[in-house]
Design an enzyme around this catalytic site. Structure first.
Site, PDB file in Angstrom:
ATOM      1  CE  LYS A  95      -5.249 -50.673  -5.821  1.00 20.15           C
ATOM      2  NZ  LYS A  95      -4.197 -51.460  -5.165  1.00 20.15           N
ATOM      3  NE  ARG A  99       0.662 -46.128  -6.264  1.00 18.36           N
ATOM      4  CZ  ARG A  99       0.081 -45.809  -7.418  1.00 18.36           C
ATOM      5  NH1 ARG A  99       0.592 -44.854  -8.164  1.00 18.36           N
ATOM      6  NH2 ARG A  99      -0.989 -46.465  -7.830  1.00 18.36           N
ATOM      7  CE  LYS A 104       0.878 -49.551  -8.925  1.00 17.02           C
ATOM      8  NZ  LYS A 104       0.715 -50.144  -7.572  1.00 17.02           N
ATOM      9  CD  GLU A 145     -12.640 -56.156 -12.855  1.00 15.23           C
ATOM     10  OE1 GLU A 145     -12.581 -57.251 -12.272  1.00 15.23           O
ATOM     11  OE2 GLU A 145     -11.789 -55.798 -13.691  1.00 15.23           O
ATOM     12  CE  LYS A 149      -6.466 -49.079  -2.384  1.00 18.58           C
ATOM     13  NZ  LYS A 149      -5.363 -49.995  -2.385  1.00 18.58           N
ATOM     14  CB  SER A 182      -2.576 -43.283   1.768  1.00 20.06           C
ATOM     15  OG  SER A 182      -2.463 -43.327   0.352  1.00 20.06           O
ATOM     16  CE1 TYR A 232      -3.043 -46.681   5.866  1.00 23.94           C
ATOM     17  CE2 TYR A 232      -4.585 -45.477   4.468  1.00 23.94           C
ATOM     18  CZ  TYR A 232      -3.617 -46.440   4.616  1.00 23.94           C
ATOM     19  OH  TYR A 232      -3.210 -47.179   3.543  1.00 23.94           O
TER      20      TYR A 232
END
Ligand code: PBG
Length: 322
Positions: free
Chosen positions: A194, A204, A216, A232, A247, A273, A312
């Site tokens: 990610k 968000r 982040k 990872e 992602k 998004s 979505y």
């Protein structure tokens, strides 16, 4: 000429016959944004055509998705401000909105695979995915909470938990906690690669979960990195992840392919998004043909190697491919 590749492209029948990638409704995971209340269906301004719904209407939506052939939903909840704190206490509330949502969705459509987001950000007064101490997102205390959160989701009936926090060792901690609490059949879909991406902005907005300070980048990955994504993903598989995820999706198709070639578990990609918003915005201006943009984009994600795609556009896609 002895070789004419155009022969295979000359009719619709032939093009269909030799298509290498085919989308089906079972490929898609539908994200759901749940809010408190009743009869609520609010459009998210930066996700036009996508909604936050109260639980009663969320259930209707899940029934509709199931009737369309969709097999899984991924639940996110919008936590009320007054319930947020640094430790994400509300995330463990057995009667919290997440836990109630899981129970209600499972009761309404028991066959639907219910997945849940596991991270502290929607519950955190700082909007970070972990516990904050002296401006640092601390790892080991956070994974204890994530493990308890996962058990709480499993208790409520979740089929899969989806840790999206990027803390070290969280898959192992979650797997151990599930085993210890006799939830041996609960799966883990880990957000393994990610990235610290600008494309999470509309999400968000949807959950009012933007970080209150900083960014982040000490836990989500640098978009410049490729080997780190493999490291990872392999680590998460070793720690017991049943599926891994890359992602965002579209800006990371190379990573999806490399992860797909490196692991023996299903690979999910999250068409996030901001990626949805880009297609919507251009289509609303009349600059792109929306339907073709949705299909081509999603096909490219599957072609890159994604076995499952969180998007979505689920309902648009099912209509477009049927
Ligand atoms: C929470 C979480 C995020 C997304 C999924 N889970 C946001 C973030 O990490 O800031 C983003 C999904 C999207 O943009 O569609 N940890």
């Amino acid at each position: 000429m002895k070789i004419r590749p155009r022969i295979l492209r000359q009719s619709e029948a032939l093009r269909d016959m030799v298509a290498e990638t085919i989308l089906t409704p079972a490929d898609f995971i539908a994200p759901l944004f749940v809010v408190e209340g009743e009869g609520i269906e609010e459009e998210i301004s930066s996700l036009p055509g996508y909604f936050r719904r109260s639980l009663d209407l969320t259930i209707r939506e899940v029934e509709l998705l199931w009737s369309m052939g969709v097999k899984s939903v991924l639940i996110f909840i919008k936590c009320r401000d007054e319930l947020k704190d640094n430790e994400g206490t509300e995330a463990l509330n057995p009667d919290g909105l997440m836990q109630r949502s899981i129970r209600a969705v499972k009761q309404a459509v028991p066959k639907m695979c219910v997945m849940t987001d596991v991270a502290l950000d929607p519950f955190s007064s700082y909007g970070h995915d972990g516990i904050v101490e002296n401006n640092i997102i601390v790892n080991d205390k956070t994974i204890e909470v994530l493990a308890q959160m996962s058990v709480s989701h499993a208790e409520a009936g979740a089929d899969f938990v989806a840790p999206s926090d990027m803390m070290d060792g969280r898959v192992n901690a979650i797997r151990m906690a599930l085993e210890a609490n006799e939830f041996a059949n609960t799966g883990i879909m880990s957000y393994s690669a990610k990235y610290a991406s600008c494309f999470y902005g509309p999400f968000r907005d949807a959950l009012d979960s933007a970080p209150g300070f900083g960014d982040k980048k000490t836990y989500q990955m640098n978009p410049a990195n490729r080997l780190e994504a493999l490291r990872e993903s392999l680590l998460d598989v070793e720690e017991g992840a049943d599926m891994v995820m890359v992602k965002p999706a579209l800006a990371y198709l190379d990573i999806i392919r490399e992860v797909k070639n490196s692991v023996q578990v299903p690979v999910t990609a999250y068409h996030v998004s901001g990626e949805y918003a880009m297609i919507k915005a251009a289509s609303m201006q009349g600059w792109l043909d929306e339907e073709r943009a949705i299909l081509e984009t999603t096909l490219s994600i599957k072609r890159a190697g994604a076995d499952l795609i969180a998007t979505y556009f689920v309902k648009d896609l099912v209509k477009l491919i049927s």
